[in-house]
Write a protein that holds these residues in place. Sequence first.
Motif, short mmCIF file in Angstrom:
data_model
loop_
_atom_site.label_atom_id
_atom_site.label_comp_id
_atom_site.label_asym_id
_atom_site.label_seq_id
_atom_site.Cartn_x
_atom_site.Cartn_y
_atom_site.Cartn_z
N GLU A 182 -14.07 -1.26 10.43
CA GLU A 182 -13.48 -1.76 9.10
C GLU A 182 -11.93 -1.68 9.59
O GLU A 182 -11.15 -2.59 9.16
N THR A 183 -11.57 -0.70 10.23
CA THR A 183 -10.05 -0.47 10.28
C THR A 183 -9.49 -1.70 11.51
O THR A 183 -8.46 -2.09 11.33
N LYS A 184 -10.46 -1.89 12.42
CA LYS A 184 -10.25 -2.82 13.60
C LYS A 184 -10.18 -4.11 12.50
O LYS A 184 -9.32 -4.97 12.95
N ARG A 185 -11.04 -4.55 11.92
CA ARG A 185 -11.18 -5.83 11.33
C ARG A 185 -10.10 -6.22 10.43
O ARG A 185 -9.48 -7.09 10.49
N GLN A 186 -9.55 -5.27 9.60
CA GLN A 186 -8.43 -5.32 8.76
C GLN A 186 -7.08 -5.64 9.60
O GLN A 186 -6.41 -6.39 9.02
N ALA A 187 -7.16 -4.61 10.58
CA ALA A 187 -5.76 -5.01 11.61
C ALA A 187 -5.62 -6.28 12.11
O ALA A 187 -4.70 -6.92 12.18
N ILE A 188 -6.88 -6.66 12.38
CA ILE A 188 -6.69 -8.04 13.41
C ILE A 188 -6.68 -9.11 12.39
O ILE A 188 -6.02 -9.96 12.51
N LYS A 189 -7.36 -8.97 11.14
CA LYS A 189 -7.01 -9.89 10.04
C LYS A 189 -5.63 -9.98 9.47
O LYS A 189 -5.04 -11.25 9.52
N GLN A 190 -4.81 -8.91 9.58
CA GLN A 190 -3.72 -8.78 9.19
C GLN A 190 -2.69 -9.54 10.25
O GLN A 190 -1.81 -10.34 10.06
#
Length: 364
Positions: A74-82
């Motif tokens: 989840e942290t990874k997904r949100q970071a790449i999304k941002q």
Amino acid sequence: MEWKFVRLLSIGQVKPGMKLGKRIYNEEGLTLLAEGAELTASILRRLERLGVDMLYIQDKLTDDIVPPEMISDETKRQAIKQIRTVYRSMMNDTMGRMSYPHLGYSFRKMTEEILNDLGSREDVLIMLGDIHTTDHYLYTHSFNVCLYTLTLGMAAGYSREDLFTLGMGAMLHDIGKTRIEPKVLLKPGKLSDDEFSEMKRHTELGYAILKDEPFVPLLAAHCAFQHHERLDGSGYPRGIHDSEIHDFAKWIAITDSYDAMTTNRVYRRGMLPHQAVDILYGGSCTQYDQRKLEVFRDKVALYPVGLTVKLSSGETGVVTSVPSKTPNRPIVRIIEDAEGGSVQPYEVDLSQHLSTMVERIADR
């Protein structure tokens, strides 16, 4: 006992009907194929076209092996999304007229979340990144460089505030590429001299973007400016030498080069970690700081979990785990004897068998 595990294979060795052992992401961080998906001939051809050259496959010998994660999905997904959201907006702003008043705040918050996630785990090692397609390299590269650099910064004992600055400098080190012509940035092959000169401008452009941004430390802007400088003065944009390069930029020089070498691109396959580390060490004291390389070497898993290796004993096995204290001496599950015959699988801890070495990669 029935042994099962996930195995890392080159795509040429994967046969239709095999099942995926670890999900594949597109370059925007979204799931392209889920774990357990059955691979068909058409899917394999498509993955090859998208630049995927290795896959984790479910195997009855290796299904209990779980490739470790440095931080949560989840942290990874949100970071790449941002990163994707901001960088896409900047790329679409061809005149450079838009402002991004929340850029510094949102990236600082993201850096804090990555740092908290890393800090909640013990003895984090730099692992081979997730398998991605190569639609757009910039988003995941920015994330990986931040993740790897923060891991090294924590190992080096930096303060929390310094880690924020280092992490933001790493995350934003390539932001200047949002101002590079797409035909140059996304060219699937070797750049001409003129195109390379254009590409090198991303360091100066990145500094120009970041230096006056609220909530972005000026030192983070200097990381964007200096991450291609080298100790012997052979780097760019200014060709400065060792003492003139900030320590943070020296860390990012290592992680930026490492991720570039180990990531698949449209025009070439990624290296395995031990190959990339050998090249980095070839530049020790001339391009990269030797003491920082030593920290990096002690924090990188040279042989990824699931990789099939040939040992100096002649036996063939699969890496099942990587001890944090001895990342270059993995635990290997033996599946073939020295003559190539199948054996009842058993594990050998190379940190306890110092006369036995990984001789070569068997499945590459």
